[in-house]
Design an enzyme around this catalytic site. Structure first.
Site, short mmCIF file in Angstrom:
data_model
loop_
_atom_site.label_atom_id
_atom_site.label_comp_id
_atom_site.label_asym_id
_atom_site.label_seq_id
_atom_site.Cartn_x
_atom_site.Cartn_y
_atom_site.Cartn_z
N SER A 239 0.83 -1.22 0.00
CA SER A 239 0.00 0.00 0.00
C SER A 239 0.86 1.26 0.00
O SER A 239 0.57 2.23 -0.72
CB SER A 239 -0.97 0.00 1.18
OG SER A 239 -0.31 -0.26 2.39
N HIS A 269 -2.03 -8.91 1.70
CA HIS A 269 -1.73 -7.65 2.43
C HIS A 269 -2.92 -7.38 3.37
O HIS A 269 -3.29 -8.25 4.18
CB HIS A 269 -1.49 -6.55 1.39
CG HIS A 269 -0.93 -5.27 1.92
ND1 HIS A 269 -0.32 -5.15 3.15
CD2 HIS A 269 -0.88 -4.00 1.38
CE1 HIS A 269 0.07 -3.90 3.33
NE2 HIS A 269 -0.27 -3.17 2.28
N HIS A 316 5.41 -12.79 7.52
CA HIS A 316 5.66 -11.39 7.15
C HIS A 316 6.90 -11.32 6.28
O HIS A 316 7.82 -12.12 6.44
CB HIS A 316 5.84 -10.51 8.39
CG HIS A 316 5.63 -9.06 8.10
ND1 HIS A 316 6.65 -8.23 7.70
CD2 HIS A 316 4.50 -8.30 8.12
CE1 HIS A 316 6.16 -7.01 7.50
NE2 HIS A 316 4.86 -7.03 7.73
N ARG A 325 2.27 -5.01 16.75
CA ARG A 325 0.89 -4.52 16.55
C ARG A 325 -0.11 -5.60 16.95
O ARG A 325 -1.21 -5.32 17.39
CB ARG A 325 0.69 -4.10 15.08
CG ARG A 325 1.63 -2.98 14.64
CD ARG A 325 1.57 -2.73 13.15
NE ARG A 325 1.95 -3.92 12.37
CZ ARG A 325 1.88 -4.01 11.05
NH1 ARG A 325 1.46 -2.97 10.34
NH2 ARG A 325 2.24 -5.11 10.42
N ASP A 371 -2.78 -8.59 11.24
CA ASP A 371 -4.12 -8.98 10.80
C ASP A 371 -4.69 -10.19 11.54
O ASP A 371 -5.88 -10.48 11.43
CB ASP A 371 -4.10 -9.27 9.29
CG ASP A 371 -3.70 -8.05 8.50
OD1 ASP A 371 -4.21 -6.97 8.81
OD2 ASP A 371 -2.86 -8.18 7.59
N1 CMX Z 1 0.84 -19.81 5.52
C1 CMX Z 1 1.34 -20.70 4.64
N2 CMX Z 1 2.45 -20.49 3.90
C2 CMX Z 1 3.10 -19.36 4.10
C3 CMX Z 1 2.67 -18.39 5.03
C4 CMX Z 1 1.48 -18.64 5.75
N3 CMX Z 1 0.98 -17.76 6.61
N4 CMX Z 1 3.54 -17.35 4.99
C5 CMX Z 1 4.47 -17.65 4.06
N5 CMX Z 1 4.20 -18.85 3.52
C6 CMX Z 1 4.88 -19.52 2.42
C7 CMX Z 1 4.84 -18.60 1.19
O1 CMX Z 1 3.60 -18.72 0.51
C8 CMX Z 1 6.02 -19.11 0.40
O2 CMX Z 1 5.63 -20.30 -0.24
P1 CMX Z 1 6.23 -20.73 -1.68
O3 CMX Z 1 7.69 -20.94 -1.44
O4 CMX Z 1 5.50 -21.97 -2.03
O5 CMX Z 1 5.97 -19.59 -2.61
C9 CMX Z 1 7.03 -19.45 1.49
O6 CMX Z 1 6.26 -19.64 2.70
C10 CMX Z 1 8.07 -18.37 1.74
O7 CMX Z 1 7.40 -17.14 1.98
P2 CMX Z 1 8.05 -16.05 2.96
O8 CMX Z 1 9.35 -15.62 2.34
O9 CMX Z 1 8.07 -16.53 4.35
O10 CMX Z 1 6.96 -14.90 2.91
P3 CMX Z 1 6.83 -13.70 1.87
O11 CMX Z 1 7.75 -12.61 2.28
O12 CMX Z 1 6.96 -14.18 0.46
O13 CMX Z 1 5.32 -13.25 2.07
C11 CMX Z 1 3.39 -12.82 3.37
C12 CMX Z 1 4.90 -12.57 3.23
C13 CMX Z 1 2.87 -11.92 4.47
C14 CMX Z 1 2.71 -12.41 2.05
C15 CMX Z 1 3.14 -14.30 3.70
O14 CMX Z 1 3.71 -14.61 4.95
C16 CMX Z 1 1.67 -14.67 3.69
O15 CMX Z 1 1.13 -15.00 2.62
N6 CMX Z 1 0.98 -14.64 4.89
C17 CMX Z 1 -0.45 -14.88 4.96
C18 CMX Z 1 -1.22 -13.66 4.49
C19 CMX Z 1 -1.12 -12.54 5.49
O16 CMX Z 1 -1.30 -12.70 6.69
N7 CMX Z 1 -0.83 -11.34 4.99
C20 CMX Z 1 -0.81 -10.12 5.82
C21 CMX Z 1 0.58 -9.54 6.05
C22 CMX Z 1 0.50 -8.25 6.84
C23 CMX Z 1 -0.09 -7.16 6.02
O17 CMX Z 1 0.48 -6.76 5.00
O18 CMX Z 1 -1.22 -6.71 6.35
#
Ligand code: CMX
Length: 431
Positions: A239, A269, A316, A325, A371
């Protein structure tokens, strides 16, 4: 006056930036590996931020103050314990802690600028009631572009050294109106269009709660905390970065924020807050209500992962600890709703998910983010329409990204245009 203070701060920060560039222009700050190029630029240090910093271990600091410090130090509503969001806005703009008077001045200013024009409410009323609230919110913000001071002054021929001034006016007008737009969307979508006007005696966050129709002092306090907590998370998140990139083309605050809000609407996000509640409600529905056992919850969690889905609210891109938070919201729940059923499930998830994600072996950060907690607090006070939750996030996030926009124009940051690498050239490079 905040604007005069902002001008002083901008003038001195311009000197800092000029000196840094003059003396250290060629200093190497970061390099980019192929993994980072293909991996969402994780960890590449290539953006300045004039408001906040996210440390993987410590979490967010705003001008070097962390969340517990600010909960203690920022001014409160009479009889309240939670920081007024007006205070964090003052801090982000000036780098200084506000006094009660500084905060009262912002509250008054936003009250004066808060009226919604008819063309805006008519535009919102033309949308289907079941249009996702984030689409309504983004549309509402974009519609207000009609009144952009920046765009008008640009057409008249403004010097680039003064860009920040009309940007400040747009930001103040927008922030004043956002809670009213959001409450308008909430009431039209879920409360038969039975709208509630602002209470002239309330602050920005308290008034938002009032206009949503939740008449509960504790909820007003929650709203103040919520709007403080979600405001800013440095420049690289979707964002903030989207708002920044769009603004770098000298698109005004309305175009830029609307774009940033569209990014916040993604499930990885901000929309994760709605997804957390949707996930919990799904579990409850399958079990026919009540609090699931640890075994049942474990099974649901593995089921989600085995279907190739993410566990919303966990993980994250930068943080490697429980999000402060999250902790602040948990502390609020422990004090005000310790026996609540949804809070018990959220707490059980906190005990179970990190180990499961570690065993799953993918997520670099197994801990909860902001979240994971917010929805259960909303449900407790009767705001059960979880599709609306990301709008709440958006109202708060606007404080941070719009402040960053003022800073970007004040510092004369140029149009953003990184270089890409054509995939076949990359292939040739390593052939
Ligand atoms: N559940 C399952 N798998 C997860 C996960 C979760 N909560 N968080 C990360 N992973 C997976 C990723 O999908 C990725 O998988 P692939 O290798 O198959 O692509 C792997 O773990 C590595 O990811 P990462 O480097 O740990 O995480 P990123 O930096 O790529 O992504 C985030 C960060 C937040 C998008 C991810 O942790 C996620 O999808 N979380 C769930 C959604 C969420 O809560 N988002 C809100 C974040 C806060 C905000 O912005 O508001």
């Amino acid at each position: 006056m905040l604007k005069e203070k902002a001008k002083q701060k901008i003038d001195s920060m311009r000197d800092v930036v000029v000196k840094l560039i003059k003396e250290h222009s060629d200093a190497e700050l970061s390099s980019v590996s192929l993994k980072q190029l293909m991996g969402g630029m994780r960890g590449v240090k290539c953006l300045p931020c004039f408001t906040s910093n996210v440390d993987p271990q410590q979490g967010i600091t705003f001008h070097r103050y962390n969340i517990p410090q600010l909960i203690e130090k920022l001014p409160k509503a009479p009889g309240g314990e939670q920081p007024l969001p007006e205070g964090i806005f003052y801090l982000l703009i000036t780098g200084e802690l506000p006094t009660e008077e500084d905060v009262a001045e912002i509250t008054e200013e936003w009250k004066k600028r808060g009226e919604l024009p008819d063309y805006l409410t008519q535009t919102l009323d033309a949308l289907p009631k079941d249009q996702h609230p984030m689409t309504q919110f983004s549309t509402g913000i974009l519609t207000l572009q009609h009144d952009s001071v920046f765009t008008k002054r640009y057409r008249e021929g403004i010097s680039k050294y003064d860009y920040w001034d009309p940007m400040y006016e747009d930001v103040m007008n927008l922030l004043a109106k956002l809670p009213r737009i959001a409450a308008y969307i909430y009431r039209r979508s879920y409360k038969d269009g039975n709208h509630i006007g602002p209470d002239p005696d309330l602050d920005w966050g308290g008034n938002f709660a009032h206009m949503m129709g939740v008449e509960n002092e504790e909820y007003k306090e929650l709203m103040r905390l919520y709007l403080f907590l979600h405001c800013d998370h440095e420049t690289g998140n979707v964002s903030a970065h989207t708002t920044h990139v769009v603004g770098s083309a000298l698109s005004d605050a309305y175009y830029s924020l609307s774009a940033g809000i569209n990014g916040l609407a993604g499930p990885l996000h901000g929309l994760a807050n709605q997804e957390v509640l949707r996930w919990i409600m799904g579990v409850k529905e399958k079990l026919g209500g009540g609090v699931p056992t640890r075994e049942q919850l474990t099974e649901f969690l593995w089921d989600t992962l085995n279907k190739g889905q993410v566990i919303p609210g966990y993980g994250h891109a930068v943080l490697r600890v429980t999000d402060p938070r999250y902790t602040a919201q948990r502390n609020f729940a422990l004090k005000n709703l310790p026996e609540d059923e949804t809070f018990k499930i959220v707490s059980m998830l906190f005990e179970l998910v990190p180990d499961i994600l570690k065993e799953h072996g993918k997520a670099k950060n197994p801990w909860p983010n902001v979240d994971a907690h917010s929805g259960c607090l909303q449900v407790y006070y009767g705001v059960v329409e979880y599709d609306f939750y990301t709008v709440l996030f958006g109202v708060s996030r606007a404080i941070g990204v719009l402040t960053q926009l003022i800073w970007s124009r004040a510092m004369g940051l140029p149009i953003e245009r990184p270089k890409s690498l054509y995939i076949k050239d990359l292939e040739d490079m390593f052939a």
